[in-house]
Design a protein around this motif. Sequence first.
Motif, PDB file in Angstrom:
ATOM      1  N   ASP A   1      16.873 -19.956  -4.229  1.00  0.00           N
ATOM      2  CA  ASP A   1      15.893 -20.303  -3.207  1.00  0.00           C
ATOM      3  C   ASP A   1      14.487 -20.269  -3.813  1.00  0.00           C
ATOM      4  OD1 ASP A   1      14.511 -20.813  -0.924  1.00  0.00           O
ATOM      5  OD2 ASP A   1      14.836 -18.842  -0.027  1.00  0.00           O
ATOM      6  N   LYS A   2      13.757 -21.346  -3.655  1.00  0.00           N
ATOM      7  CA  LYS A   2      12.413 -21.432  -4.235  1.00  0.00           C
ATOM      8  C   LYS A   2      11.458 -20.440  -3.578  1.00  0.00           C
ATOM      9  CE  LYS A   2       8.896 -24.766  -5.635  1.00  0.00           C
ATOM     10  NZ  LYS A   2       8.465 -26.181  -5.595  1.00  0.00           N
ATOM     11  N   ASN A   3      11.676 -20.162  -2.286  1.00  0.00           N
ATOM     12  CA  ASN A   3      10.787 -19.227  -1.604  1.00  0.00           C
ATOM     13  C   ASN A   3      10.911 -17.818  -2.174  1.00  0.00           C
ATOM     14  OD1 ASN A   3       9.757 -21.200   0.051  1.00  0.00           O
ATOM     15  ND2 ASN A   3      11.124 -20.750   1.766  1.00  0.00           N
ATOM     16  N   SER A   4      12.059 -17.484  -2.718  1.00  0.00           N
ATOM     17  CA  SER A   4      12.208 -16.164  -3.336  1.00  0.00           C
ATOM     18  C   SER A   4      11.318 -16.043  -4.567  1.00  0.00           C
ATOM     19  CB  SER A   4      13.672 -15.932  -3.715  1.00  0.00           C
ATOM     20  OG  SER A   4      14.495 -15.938  -2.567  1.00  0.00           O
ATOM     21  N   VAL A   5      11.222 -17.115  -5.332  1.00  0.00           N
ATOM     22  CA  VAL A   5      10.325 -17.112  -6.489  1.00  0.00           C
ATOM     23  C   VAL A   5       8.879 -16.977  -6.041  1.00  0.00           C
ATOM     24  CG1 VAL A   5       9.573 -18.420  -8.512  1.00  0.00           C
ATOM     25  CG2 VAL A   5      11.971 -18.504  -7.790  1.00  0.00           C
ATOM     26  N   LEU A   6       8.511 -17.681  -4.977  1.00  0.00           N
ATOM     27  CA  LEU A   6       7.140 -17.576  -4.459  1.00  0.00           C
ATOM     28  C   LEU A   6       6.850 -16.159  -3.968  1.00  0.00           C
ATOM     29  CD1 LEU A   6       6.928 -20.925  -2.419  1.00  0.00           C
ATOM     30  CD2 LEU A   6       6.124 -20.481  -4.736  1.00  0.00           C
ATOM     31  N   LEU A   7       7.855 -15.546  -3.343  1.00  0.00           N
ATOM     32  CA  LEU A   7       7.667 -14.178  -2.875  1.00  0.00           C
ATOM     33  C   LEU A   7       7.469 -13.218  -4.039  1.00  0.00           C
ATOM     34  CD1 LEU A   7       7.566 -12.557  -0.260  1.00  0.00           C
ATOM     35  CD2 LEU A   7      10.020 -12.175  -0.477  1.00  0.00           C
ATOM     36  N   ALA A   8       8.161 -13.462  -5.141  1.00  0.00           N
ATOM     37  CA  ALA A   8       7.964 -12.634  -6.338  1.00  0.00           C
ATOM     38  C   ALA A   8       6.533 -12.767  -6.856  1.00  0.00           C
ATOM     39  CB  ALA A   8       8.961 -13.033  -7.416  1.00  0.00           C
ATOM     40  N   TYR A   9       5.996 -13.976  -6.842  1.00  0.00           N
ATOM     41  CA  TYR A   9       4.606 -14.165  -7.264  1.00  0.00           C
ATOM     42  C   TYR A   9       3.648 -13.393  -6.352  1.00  0.00           C
ATOM     43  CZ  TYR A   9       6.371 -18.096 -10.054  1.00  0.00           C
ATOM     44  OH  TYR A   9       7.050 -18.874 -10.943  1.00  0.00           O
ATOM     45  N   GLN A  10       3.885 -13.458  -5.032  1.00  0.00           N
ATOM     46  CA  GLN A  10       3.001 -12.770  -4.099  1.00  0.00           C
ATOM     47  C   GLN A  10       3.057 -11.255  -4.305  1.00  0.00           C
ATOM     48  OE1 GLN A  10       0.808 -14.243  -1.454  1.00  0.00           O
ATOM     49  NE2 GLN A  10       0.102 -12.230  -2.094  1.00  0.00           N
ATOM     50  N   ILE A  11       4.252 -10.736  -4.510  1.00  0.00           N
ATOM     51  CA  ILE A  11       4.391  -9.302  -4.768  1.00  0.00           C
ATOM     52  C   ILE A  11       3.651  -8.922  -6.050  1.00  0.00           C
ATOM     53  CG2 ILE A  11       6.064  -7.507  -5.360  1.00  0.00           C
ATOM     54  CD1 ILE A  11       8.057  -8.948  -3.533  1.00  0.00           C
ATOM     55  N   ALA A  12       3.745  -9.775  -7.074  1.00  0.00           N
ATOM     56  CA  ALA A  12       3.055  -9.492  -8.336  1.00  0.00           C
ATOM     57  C   ALA A  12       1.544  -9.453  -8.134  1.00  0.00           C
ATOM     58  CB  ALA A  12       3.437 -10.540  -9.378  1.00  0.00           C
ATOM     59  N   PHE A  13       1.003 -10.364  -7.339  1.00  0.00           N
ATOM     60  CA  PHE A  13      -0.436 -10.338  -7.052  1.00  0.00           C
ATOM     61  C   PHE A  13      -0.816  -9.053  -6.313  1.00  0.00           C
ATOM     62  CE2 PHE A  13      -0.637 -15.074  -7.615  1.00  0.00           C
ATOM     63  CZ  PHE A  13      -1.668 -15.071  -8.532  1.00  0.00           C
ATOM     64  N   ASP A  14       0.004  -8.628  -5.343  1.00  0.00           N
ATOM     65  CA  ASP A  14      -0.293  -7.406  -4.606  1.00  0.00           C
ATOM     66  C   ASP A  14      -0.260  -6.186  -5.526  1.00  0.00           C
ATOM     67  OD1 ASP A  14      -0.465  -8.976  -2.378  1.00  0.00           O
ATOM     68  OD2 ASP A  14       1.536  -8.477  -1.611  1.00  0.00           O
ATOM     69  N   ILE A  15       0.699  -6.158  -6.435  1.00  0.00           N
ATOM     70  CA  ILE A  15       0.785  -5.034  -7.377  1.00  0.00           C
ATOM     71  C   ILE A  15      -0.432  -5.018  -8.293  1.00  0.00           C
ATOM     72  CG2 ILE A  15       2.089  -4.133  -9.345  1.00  0.00           C
ATOM     73  CD1 ILE A  15       4.625  -5.141  -7.992  1.00  0.00           C
ATOM     74  N   CYS A  16      -0.837  -6.186  -8.761  1.00  0.00           N
ATOM     75  CA  CYS A  16      -1.990  -6.273  -9.668  1.00  0.00           C
ATOM     76  C   CYS A  16      -3.265  -5.816  -8.982  1.00  0.00           C
ATOM     77  CB  CYS A  16      -2.132  -7.710 -10.174  1.00  0.00           C
ATOM     78  SG  CYS A  16      -3.487  -7.952 -11.332  1.00  0.00           S
ATOM     79  N   GLU A  17      -3.386  -6.050  -7.670  1.00  0.00           N
ATOM     80  CA  GLU A  17      -4.607  -5.693  -6.947  1.00  0.00           C
ATOM     81  C   GLU A  17      -4.752  -4.192  -6.761  1.00  0.00           C
ATOM     82  OE1 GLU A  17      -7.138  -7.455  -5.692  1.00  0.00           O
ATOM     83  OE2 GLU A  17      -6.435  -9.384  -6.419  1.00  0.00           O
TER      84      GLU A  17
END
Length: 1053
Positions: A280-296
């Motif tokens: 599912d492509k949305n799962s990859v997008l969710l991984a990106y969003q989680i990575a941004f939240d962790i970086c912040e």
Amino acid sequence: MDSTTVTNVLALLDPSEPAEIRVAALSRLNDLVDEFWFEVADQIAAIEVMYEDPTFEKRDLAALVASKVYYHLDEYRSAMQYALGAGGLLNIDDTTSEFVTTIITKCIDEYTRLRQEQERTTDVVMIDDRLVSVVEKVFQRCLKQRDFKLAIGIALDSRRLDTVEEAIKLSEGHMLNYCRKLALADQPLTDNWVHPTRTSAASQTSRATHSSSHTLSIIDTTSTRILLPRPFRSDLFRLLVKLYNEQPQPDYPALCQCLIHLGDTQAVAALLLKLLDQPDKNSVLLAYQIAFDICESSPQSVLNTLKELLCVKEVPTVETPKPAEATATQTTTAPTPAQTTPTLPKTNLEKLLSIISGEISINLYLDFLYRHNNTDLLILSNIKNSLDKSSVLHSATVFANALMNSGTTSDTFLRDNLEWLSKATNWAKFSATAGLGVIHKGHLKEARKLLSPYLPQTAGGPDQGSPYSEGGALYALGLIHANHGASILEYLLGALKGAANKEIVLHGCCLGLGLAAMASENEGVYDELRTILYMMVDSAVSGEAAGLAMGLVMLGSGSAKAISEMIAYAHDTQHERIIRGLAIGMALVVFGRQEEADTLIEQLLLDKDAILRYGGMYAIALAYCGTGSARAIKRLLHEAVSDVSDDVRRAAVTGLGFVLCRQPQQCPHVVSLLTDSYNPHVRYGATLALGIACAGSALSEAVDLLEPMTKDPVDFVRQGAMISLALVLMQTSKQLEPRVETICKLYDSKVTEKGEELLSKMGAILSTGIINAGGRNTTVSLLSPTGPVNFIAAVGLAIFCQHWYWFPYVHFLSLSLMPTTIIGLDADLNIVPSFKYKSDVPPPMFAYPAKVKPPEKVQHTKGTTSTLSYNRNKPQAKKAQPADKKDDKATAMEVDDTKSTGKPAPATQTNSTPNVAPTSTPTPTPAPASTAAAAPQSATSKEAADPTKPKEVEPEKAVPPPPFEILENASRVTQLQRKYIVFSQNAEYTPVKNENAYGIVILQKSTTAASTTAPEAATTPADVPAPGAPLSMFPPENPPTSTQPPTPFEWNE
């Protein structure tokens, strides 16, 4: 029976009476005790004897009557004990009875106290089974009535994870996020907070002598969050992780947040890899969003570990793999100097790694601040032109310029005022050079090129720079790479070793190294800084910076080794600056450790050295930052009124702002009476506490307290009030707070006022820079968008407060500046131009403030002249006279009509018709009384008949602003504007995560909504132009002696 007394019933309680008679008397008293309790109280001993008699049949009834009597006597503990003896007669379901409600509350409090005591001690703590039975009945009643929040609150306070799990399961997972926010101290137990009533100024003055006791009495009403100990909170997070995984559709961002707080980076890496592996492509997008939240919100130690774990994994990519040669070429090709963003990665894992490294987010925010820069340079020019020759105000203006242009890469003001800037000498030169790091914050790729004129030369090269500019440049490198300094650590370590005995260069290098390695827990960097501390024994300058940098490197680690070494050296040295640097460094080491820091806090507060006690205040503030801990608040208030050192008192009151940063509306009530203290240091601390806790909130209660303090008789109190007002009113329009214009004018007047003290002027200049910080596109926020405390912002504010002792620490405030925007990215991490969002308020509510208008050039025109009667008879002679031969006497006699009458001259009397003499008009006589009523009509008719008189222009009707505004992608969205942002669910692109959609947002393309516009090409994340020639602010102190050959030329005769 007489209804006005129960004396006859009480007589039946005599032990000589039969048991049946005494039982009947007790039953009657149970019905009448609420009305005649004062009479029953005289016979309470007889009732207690019946309860204690094991042969008495109705002991529970006697216990119930005794409990009610003690309840009315306000002896609640005794009332609770006898109520427990009443057994089943105590109906806990009777919520209409105040007696039952009070007894249940006391039972819960006692049960909670005993459970928490069991947690703290290894001794056996017994809990009455009857007490447990009452609490269990309360739990069952809450769960039956589906009052899950009350059940979870009591369960967390009494450390009952089994009840928490039962409540979450019965709620079908709806209480998971509520529990997570409680664990993060981000969720109040109740929305109806109790505020103490505001009193008048006169009553506050009369009660100023007992302000501390009054403030302590309202702490329990301000602390509305559960403060969980770290061990129990870890157990709670483990339970939440288990329950999240059991959900049919887990909330992966919330799950990752729990894992991050547990420090389980291995589980986070596994989860991210699992999402990347989903078809599912949305799962990859969710991984990106989680990575941004962790970086912040995560420190460097977590990010570095996470990158290492992800790099060793082999993840299948969605896209077609490239040949090995092409991949190698792609990854090794160096970007051109004009590029500020490297080539975007191709595989999903490479994209994820680039996000976690901070590369993408830094470039996106850099691009946003550059494109939307709204700095008003005329403000700085006006400040510069109004200054005297004070070096302090010169430095303050440089600080203000750095803050106003923080992250924008705009050094226009510096380039336009190089001659004025070159007047900075010694430490002022150090601060001015370090200010370039604030302006170019995040410009990682070009940092060394920008600072090349000031950085120390390589070994063997000519030494032409000033040690102050070299130290400032190294400090600037740290500011640019704060919390993302892996790429610059090697250079800074080399500069540290090459500085030898140059204490000024070492000072800047230690600060830069601490910033670059912030929260990395890098033992190698820590050892190098400790070596500088031990080697430079007699250097307070380098020792202070080394002690502070050691704390920055070990930020939040709670390292016992680092604390023991730092406190031992603080006791050995005699330099106050080194002790202060180590004291603040130890406070940084225990950041966020809560009760784990209590041992260090007690040790510091009991020390005889006031500087170490000062550090203890900041240890409390940072260890309990954002928790709202009632115990921490009480300790700070106690020290604020009892310590003999003014510095300690000031730090104690300032620390309240850090503890209450999650509850800004509570801070004014806690410090309101402290603002009237006789001690100016306490008043100054109260101003900073308000500014820190209420930063960016535009809270009217805070402004009400701070605005009068700008007129305080002590200069540094006025300075603190102005700085705090700037923090509170950042990005605030006059529609939100009408007083913001008055306050900005106050800053201008303080700068230009001749009799104003130096510190007050400095505060006004710094405040101007703060309220316009980051091109008016940033704000100070101690909380990250996802909820946790923003540790970088807290550190920046804590060290900024040390500018009381050392002005260069002002630059640390740039760490607290957070860009305010929403940037939507697609799957390729490109900005989506077609993505828009709605701000559901009128545009002026959150618009930029109007820029200062330049002063209008006044054109002095020659007024209308009157010709004397002597010259009126000779017009031809005057006309024939040349212009340069005019009679000086005639010119001197020209009269301006506007001066004599106060009105502009008529349009017909101009210099363009000098030959026409003005007609003399007779003096008007008063109109008769009979014609007074007709005068307005005649005047109106005359005005209509006179074509030469200008017509009055009717004012245009004000057009009301639209009720909402559609914002383009990557627009300015202030903190207060967040709650009005609406994302259309029918749009082409929607956020992959709706909760806390702020900052950088990953977008998913809708498959149902049809796009109404033509597709637009996505833009790259950052397009900041490469810097031009490096700015050279100061001439070299040791210019080369060899002369350069002349430029070739040709001689033509």
